[in-house]
Design an enzyme around this catalytic site. Structure first.
Site, PDB file in Angstrom:
ATOM      1  N   ASP A   1      32.607  22.006  22.504  1.00 48.98           N
ATOM      2  CA  ASP A   1      31.775  22.370  21.358  1.00 48.98           C
ATOM      3  C   ASP A   1      30.486  23.078  21.772  1.00 48.98           C
ATOM      4  OD1 ASP A   1      30.772  20.016  22.499  1.00 48.98           O
ATOM      5  OD2 ASP A   1      31.365  18.773  20.807  1.00 48.98           O
TER       6      ASP A   1
ATOM      7  N   ASN B   1      29.122   7.104  15.834  1.00 49.13           N
ATOM      8  CA  ASN B   1      29.900   7.001  14.586  1.00 49.13           C
ATOM      9  C   ASN B   1      31.403   7.226  14.817  1.00 49.13           C
ATOM     10  OD1 ASN B   1      30.121   9.721  15.062  1.00 49.13           O
ATOM     11  ND2 ASN B   1      28.980  10.394  13.259  1.00 49.13           N
TER      12      ASN B   1
ATOM     13  N   HIS C   1      32.777   9.784  16.406  1.00 51.88           N
ATOM     14  CA  HIS C   1      33.260  11.174  16.488  1.00 51.88           C
ATOM     15  C   HIS C   1      33.766  11.503  17.888  1.00 51.88           C
ATOM     16  CE1 HIS C   1      28.993  12.996  17.522  1.00 51.88           C
ATOM     17  NE2 HIS C   1      29.646  12.720  18.606  1.00 51.88           N
TER      18      HIS C   1
ATOM     19  N   GLU D   1      33.331  14.906  12.875  1.00 49.23           N
ATOM     20  CA  GLU D   1      32.547  13.820  12.283  1.00 49.23           C
ATOM     21  C   GLU D   1      33.420  12.991  11.330  1.00 49.23           C
ATOM     22  OE1 GLU D   1      29.872  13.266  13.707  1.00 49.23           O
ATOM     23  OE2 GLU D   1      28.237  14.651  13.314  1.00 49.23           O
TER      24      GLU D   1
END
Ligand code: F6R
Length: 239
Positions: free
Chosen positions: A67, A134, A136, A141
């Site tokens: 990314d 979280n 991811h 996400e």
């Protein structure tokens, strides 16, 4: 999915480097999927050390990063291009390394180009991952579904909070990123996920023991035939 628990982050880094070294030794022209962030730093340091000692040669390897932020320059001190140069590429002899372009004039076309390029290279042999607080993976996400292809993502508040530590202020953290999709990760022949520290414990628990649920994107790895989680005791504390 295999979970291997180590005493500390340093041991996790070494174990991860050993898996990558084994991959490159077995297949010198490996296609490696690489990650940024705190998690892979120990692994990268170990790979650099072995390379400098003449024990590891990347001259036939190609890498694709997961990314990149949108809206900051490639040479920005917080860009993932810059991170990879400073933490790995400047010190080893990787034949080719690729990071998606978060500033491409047509971001949708860049997503398609990146996926096509990986496919043309024969797919990823070993994909290295961290995990967000979280759950991811890359910047996929929490969501209502899993997204297959490389995509432009709006970063959640949780991710912006977590990544603020690399920037001068929260306002400077980009709100969008380009991220390899879940298909790109699941198509890798082998996936190695690193998680260290108490802050990752809940995400690791949810990914390993909860339902397979796009609200915890890493949980999809339970359906991968060759996924290995390398975790320290703190990250494993809720298992
Ligand atoms: C980085 C990436 C992210 C990180 C994750 C954990 O390329 O794709 O998914 O792996 O946010 O970050 P750290 O390792 O900094 O805790």
């Amino acid at each position: 999915m295999q979970v291997r628990i180590y005493d500390n982050a340093q041991q996790v880094g070494t174990a991860c480097a050993m898996l990558i070294a084994a991959q490159v030794t077995k297949k010198p022209d490996s296609v490696l999927g690489l990650a940024t962030g705190s998690s892979p730093i120990g692994c990268y340091q170990q790979l650099i050390e072995w390379h400098k000692a003449g024990a590891l040669d990347f001259s036939q390897c190609i890498s694709y990063n997961l990314d990149e932020y949108c809206g900051i320059a490639e040479d920005h001190i917080c860009s993932y291009h810059d991170f990879m140069n400073k933490n790995l590429f400047d010190f080893i002899n990787m034949k080719e390394h690729h990071v998606p372009n978060g500033n491409a004039p047509d971001l949708q076309a860049e997503c398609k180009r990146y996926d096509a390029e990986i496919e043309k290279a024969g797919g990823i042999d070993l994909q290295l991952l961290g995990i967000g607080n979280n759950g991811h993976i890359a910047f996929n996400e929490p969501n209502k579904h899993f997204v297959y292809g490389t995509q432009i993502v709006k970063l959640t508040d949780s991710t912006i909070d977590a990544n603020q530590r690399f920037f001068n202020s929260r306002e400077e953290v980009p709100t969008q990123a380009i991220s390899l999709g879940i298909g790109g990760i699941m198509n890798a022949k082998c996936v190695v996920l690193i998680a260290t520290g108490k802050a990752k414990a809940q995400a690791v628990r949810d990914a390993v023991k909860g339902d397979m649920d796009p609200q915890v994107q890493a949980s999809i790895l339970r359906g991968h035939p060759n996924a290995i989680f390398l975790v320290d005791k703190d990250a494993a504390s809720l298992l």
